[in-house]
Design a protein around this motif. Sequence first.
Motif, PDB file in Angstrom:
ATOM      1  N   CYS A  97     -49.700  65.370  34.996  1.00 37.56           N
ATOM      2  CA  CYS A  97     -49.227  63.940  35.047  1.00 37.56           C
ATOM      3  C   CYS A  97     -47.940  63.991  34.393  1.00 37.56           C
ATOM      4  O   CYS A  97     -47.577  64.722  33.488  1.00 37.56           O
ATOM      5  N   ASP A  99     -47.004  61.612  32.786  1.00 42.84           N
ATOM      6  CA  ASP A  99     -47.261  60.819  31.403  1.00 42.84           C
ATOM      7  C   ASP A  99     -46.387  61.715  29.956  1.00 42.84           C
ATOM      8  O   ASP A  99     -46.543  62.831  29.876  1.00 42.84           O
ATOM      9  N   GLY A 122     -50.503  61.122  38.195  1.00 45.50           N
ATOM     10  CA  GLY A 122     -51.957  61.460  38.371  1.00 45.50           C
ATOM     11  C   GLY A 122     -52.122  62.521  39.382  1.00 45.50           C
ATOM     12  O   GLY A 122     -53.173  62.962  40.139  1.00 45.50           O
ATOM     13  N   HIS A 150     -55.669  63.973  32.471  1.00 47.19           N
ATOM     14  CA  HIS A 150     -55.625  63.552  31.004  1.00 47.19           C
ATOM     15  C   HIS A 150     -56.300  62.309  30.587  1.00 47.19           C
ATOM     16  O   HIS A 150     -56.482  61.242  31.528  1.00 47.19           O
ATOM     17  N   CYS A 153     -55.203  58.135  31.634  1.00 50.92           N
ATOM     18  CA  CYS A 153     -54.392  58.257  32.627  1.00 50.92           C
ATOM     19  C   CYS A 153     -54.055  56.759  33.306  1.00 50.92           C
ATOM     20  O   CYS A 153     -54.921  56.231  34.102  1.00 50.92           O
ATOM     21  N   GLY A 154     -52.617  56.366  33.143  1.00 50.30           N
ATOM     22  CA  GLY A 154     -52.264  55.158  33.671  1.00 50.30           C
ATOM     23  C   GLY A 154     -52.306  55.083  35.473  1.00 50.30           C
ATOM     24  O   GLY A 154     -52.789  54.291  35.830  1.00 50.30           O
ATOM     25  N   ALA A 155     -52.080  56.164  35.871  1.00 52.26           N
ATOM     26  CA  ALA A 155     -52.004  56.210  37.357  1.00 52.26           C
ATOM     27  C   ALA A 155     -53.511  56.234  37.717  1.00 52.26           C
ATOM     28  O   ALA A 155     -53.741  55.494  38.748  1.00 52.26           O
TER      29      ALA A 155
HETATM   30 ZN   LIG Z   1     -51.644  60.192  33.818  1.00 49.15          ZN
END
Ligand SMILES: [Zn+2]
Length: 245
Positions: A97, A99, A122, A150, A153-155
């Motif tokens: 990702c 991130d 993602g 991870h 994960c925001g996605a």
């Molecule tokens: Zn992520």
Amino acid sequence: MINTDGAGVSRRTLFGVTAGAAAAAALVTGAAPAAATPGRRTNDPKATPLTADQAWRKLVAGNDRFVAGRQKHPHESLAWRESLVRGQHPFAVILSCADSRVSPELVFDEGLGDLFVIRAAGEVLDTAVVGSIEYAVEHLSVPLVVVIGHQSCGAVGAAVDLVQHDAELSGDIATLVRAIEPAVRATPANPDPAAFLAACVAEQARRAATYLLERSNIISDAVAHHGVKVVSAAYELETGKVNRV
Ligand SMILES: [Zn+2]
């Protein structure tokens, strides 16, 4: 270039990872999966001698040092940097990702020239991502591909919001998040939001790893005939640990 639509622009087509190979190929405008090219893999004697399993153990050892706070910070010297002008022989491809908390060279305590890193929120696959991995596997003889999701994960979290709350998305973020949606829909319900998100993250990483083989004849041929392995994993923000999923 990887452009597939003849429009003169390198358009990055996002792949949903639920589709089978045929449907997936149709997602890439006008492009059939690349033909297998046996014998084109480099036999450069200076290339990494590691097997896929040895490469994984090397990653685990580096991650163990990172978790324990006993990093070696290898391959950061001026002399090493200058030696890399002559070429690169990374021993693993890492698709992680984007991130900011999941930097592969830091997480695995490796340095310049060690890891061939591709990052996309993602771990969403598109033509540029797949082509980059194909290049590393075919032309750099990298024996191991690791897809790493991870914790938190925001996605993937946005895809959960999309599925559960029909959240609104704008711009190309919408396309990105919708590419993760199938993994969320395939994940069994869980009343614990954090546990559900973690399960979705693992599912997305597994699907990306599987889809790489479906999508790419170069990668599937390398797995079938050249000992290459494609594995999925997840990174824990709290502990720094990378675990296979
Ligand atoms: Zn992520």
